[in-house]
Every structure is written in C-alpha cells, then in structure tokens.
Design a protein around this motif. Structure first.
Motif, short mmCIF file in Angstrom:
data_model
loop_
_atom_site.label_atom_id
_atom_site.label_comp_id
_atom_site.label_asym_id
_atom_site.label_seq_id
_atom_site.Cartn_x
_atom_site.Cartn_y
_atom_site.Cartn_z
N SER A 1 -23.65 -0.32 -5.95
CA SER A 1 -21.82 0.17 -6.34
C SER A 1 -21.15 -0.52 -7.63
O SER A 1 -21.76 -2.38 -8.10
CB SER A 1 -20.98 -1.01 -4.81
N THR A 2 -20.67 0.37 -8.31
CA THR A 2 -20.29 -0.20 -9.19
C THR A 2 -18.88 -1.78 -9.36
O THR A 2 -18.50 -1.53 -8.36
CB THR A 2 -19.17 0.81 -9.74
N PRO A 3 -18.76 -2.04 -10.10
CA PRO A 3 -17.98 -3.22 -10.04
C PRO A 3 -15.93 -2.99 -9.60
O PRO A 3 -16.05 -3.83 -8.65
CB PRO A 3 -17.76 -3.52 -11.59
N ALA A 4 -15.98 -1.64 -9.86
CA ALA A 4 -14.41 -1.11 -9.20
C ALA A 4 -14.29 -1.45 -7.86
O ALA A 4 -14.00 -1.15 -7.31
CB ALA A 4 -14.52 0.09 -10.08
N LEU A 5 -15.35 -0.44 -7.83
CA LEU A 5 -16.14 -0.43 -5.60
C LEU A 5 -15.86 -1.46 -4.71
O LEU A 5 -15.78 -1.54 -3.72
CB LEU A 5 -17.28 0.66 -5.57
N VAL A 6 -16.38 -2.74 -5.63
CA VAL A 6 -17.19 -3.87 -4.86
C VAL A 6 -15.81 -4.33 -4.97
O VAL A 6 -14.76 -5.32 -4.24
CB VAL A 6 -17.88 -4.70 -5.86
N GLY A 7 -14.62 -4.29 -6.15
CA GLY A 7 -13.53 -5.04 -6.55
C GLY A 7 -12.39 -4.45 -5.26
O GLY A 7 -11.68 -5.24 -4.76
N PHE A 8 -12.68 -4.09 -4.54
CA PHE A 8 -11.48 -2.78 -4.43
C PHE A 8 -11.87 -3.04 -3.03
O PHE A 8 -10.91 -3.53 -2.51
CB PHE A 8 -12.05 -1.04 -3.71
N PHE A 9 -12.95 -3.32 -2.01
CA PHE A 9 -13.48 -3.23 -1.23
C PHE A 9 -13.68 -5.23 -0.73
O PHE A 9 -12.70 -5.53 0.51
CB PHE A 9 -14.64 -3.15 -0.43
N THR A 10 -13.49 -5.74 -1.84
CA THR A 10 -13.22 -7.42 -1.77
C THR A 10 -11.74 -7.98 -2.02
O THR A 10 -11.72 -8.50 -1.25
CB THR A 10 -13.69 -8.39 -3.24
N ASN A 11 -11.08 -6.79 -2.54
CA ASN A 11 -9.34 -7.64 -2.62
C ASN A 11 -9.30 -6.98 -1.14
O ASN A 11 -7.99 -7.89 -0.72
CB ASN A 11 -8.95 -6.75 -3.10
N ALA A 12 -9.45 -6.21 -0.60
CA ALA A 12 -9.29 -5.87 0.64
C ALA A 12 -9.59 -6.66 2.25
O ALA A 12 -9.01 -6.49 2.81
CB ALA A 12 -9.46 -4.26 1.45
N ASN A 13 -10.83 -7.55 1.55
CA ASN A 13 -11.02 -8.02 2.21
C ASN A 13 -10.93 -9.63 2.61
O ASN A 13 -11.10 -10.50 3.27
CB ASN A 13 -12.68 -7.97 3.61
N ALA A 14 -9.87 -10.00 1.46
CA ALA A 14 -10.01 -11.26 0.94
C ALA A 14 -8.90 -12.19 1.59
O ALA A 14 -7.63 -11.49 2.11
CB ALA A 14 -9.19 -11.41 -0.76
N PRO B 1 -11.39 -21.35 3.69
CA PRO B 1 -10.46 -21.08 5.08
C PRO B 1 -11.05 -20.71 6.40
O PRO B 1 -12.07 -20.24 5.94
CB PRO B 1 -10.22 -20.63 4.12
N LYS B 2 -10.19 -21.52 7.44
CA LYS B 2 -10.28 -20.98 8.17
C LYS B 2 -10.76 -19.64 8.46
O LYS B 2 -9.59 -19.15 7.68
CB LYS B 2 -10.35 -21.99 9.60
N GLY B 3 -11.52 -18.82 9.70
CA GLY B 3 -11.51 -17.95 9.50
C GLY B 3 -12.77 -16.74 8.26
O GLY B 3 -13.37 -16.08 8.35
N THR B 4 -13.33 -17.55 8.00
CA THR B 4 -13.91 -17.20 6.93
C THR B 4 -15.20 -16.39 7.30
O THR B 4 -16.11 -17.41 7.61
CB THR B 4 -14.53 -17.78 5.86
N LYS B 5 -15.78 -15.37 6.95
CA LYS B 5 -17.03 -14.94 7.48
C LYS B 5 -18.16 -14.22 5.98
O LYS B 5 -19.39 -14.77 6.59
CB LYS B 5 -16.65 -13.69 7.98
N SER B 6 -17.43 -14.21 4.97
CA SER B 6 -18.48 -14.18 4.17
C SER B 6 -18.04 -14.31 3.09
O SER B 6 -16.29 -14.85 2.37
CB SER B 6 -19.47 -12.81 3.89
N PHE B 7 -18.59 -14.28 1.75
CA PHE B 7 -18.19 -14.83 0.02
C PHE B 7 -18.81 -13.05 -0.90
O PHE B 7 -19.48 -13.00 -0.45
CB PHE B 7 -18.55 -15.54 -0.44
N VAL B 8 -17.63 -12.97 -1.62
CA VAL B 8 -18.12 -13.17 -3.26
C VAL B 8 -17.89 -13.70 -4.76
O VAL B 8 -16.81 -13.97 -4.33
CB VAL B 8 -17.41 -11.50 -3.36
N LEU B 9 -19.23 -13.39 -5.65
CA LEU B 9 -18.85 -14.29 -6.78
C LEU B 9 -18.57 -13.19 -7.62
O LEU B 9 -19.82 -11.75 -8.07
CB LEU B 9 -19.81 -15.02 -7.39
#
Length: 186
Positions: free
Chosen positions: A161-174, A66-74
């Motif tokens: 970083s734990t998966p939970a921390l990564v998930g938190f910041f991923t969802n906050a910036n999705a 999508p437009k505005g994408t600055k990075s990805f998380v897999l």
C-alpha cells in the motif's frame, strides 16, 4: 471557612491538571544524540542518495495510549524533502494495542517487528525503514508520528500500500497522535 474551601478546590484542580499532564500520550525516539540521528540510523549507500549510514531503525517507545486504542500506526516523514510533497521514510501499521515500543533494528524482512504488525511501502518504493539522508548542507525535520487507532487493523492495507492510502485509513480511524521531530543535517 469559605476561603479555605476555595483553596481546597483550587488545590484539587491543580492536582488534577498535573495528573492529566503526566498521563499524556507521548512518544520517544531512543538513540538520537542531541536531537540528531546517529550514523547507524542514516540511509545506507545502496539507495544511491549519497549517504553512507547503516540504515538501522531506531528504538521507539510510547506511553499513555488513550482509552479505546486497538492498534497503532507509526509514520516517519521528512517534511523538508525537496519533492514538493515531503518523503515517507517508514510506516508500520497494525501494531497491537498491548505493544509500547518498537525495538531498534527492524529490517525489511520484518526481523524484530512485533507479531501482527506490518511494514508498508515508503517513498523509497518498498516496505521497511529508510534512514534519513538530507542533501548536503541542509537540515531536515523528520516527524515521528504514532497514531492510536479505534480499529485493530487498517482496512484494505497491505505491505504494498502507498503512503497516501495508509495515511487516509490512519486518519479515518485515529483517536489520538503523539509526535516527535528529529532534526538532522549532513
């Protein structure tokens, strides 16, 4: 004449919807056969879970971010793991926006990892790909989720970083997510 204009508008709308469908954010896991992992993608014996795979990460491709994408998380997540919480098999963060695939064979030492990307800790306790290894006679669903982010790097995230921390910041910036599920039985 009015009927012709309505037909013309309807045709244009259908073409627009069709074009939008072709432009959807999609993810593909290459090298799986009939929707199942090859042995080389399964967990290796040294992990002690009873599998004898080669623990080689598959190739991942995506398109139409999508437009505005600055990075990805897999993230690769086994929702059927017998833990009550599932199991995170792989997380790669800070994948640059100009990247559209991860090659096969990314290892724990970051060989083949795109510059700037980072592998974080999984539920195996270490960063890097951990292949599928469902218990004998069980089928598990492994969800590959690629999240497009509005930031270039996840804040406060390191390789430990734990998966939970990564998930938190991923969802906050999705911005958006693309997902594929691979089912595997043993």
């Amino acid at each position: 004449m009015i009927m012709f204009k309505k037909l013309l508008i309807a045709t244009a709308l259908c073409a627009s919807f069709s074009a939008m469908a072709d432009d959807s954010f999609t993810l593909k896991v290459k090298g799986v056969e009939n929707g199942k992992f090859q042995n080389k993608h399964l967990l290796s014996a040294e992990y002690g879970f009873g599998c004898a795979g080669e623990n080689i990460s598959p190739e991942i491709e995506w398109k139409n971010a999508p437009k505005g994408t600055k990075s990805f998380v897999l993230t690769v997540y086994d929702k059927d793991a017998p833990t009550g919480l599932g199991w995170v098999h792989w997380e790669v963060v800070n994948i640059p926006a100009n990247v559209s695939k991860l090659p096969a064979g990314i290892d724990a030492k970051d060989n083949n990892l795109p510059k700037g990307a980072l592998q974080t800790r999984t539920d195996f306790g270490v960063p890097g790909y951990g292949g599928a290894c469902p218990p004998e006679n069980e089928k598990h669903r492994y969800e590959f989720t690629l999240t497009a982010l509005k930031v270039e790097q996840l804040p406060n995230v390191t390789a430990d970083s734990t998966p939970a921390l990564v998930g938190f910041f991923t969802n906050a910036n999705a911005i958006a997510k693309a997902q594929v599920t691979v089912e595997t039985a043993r």
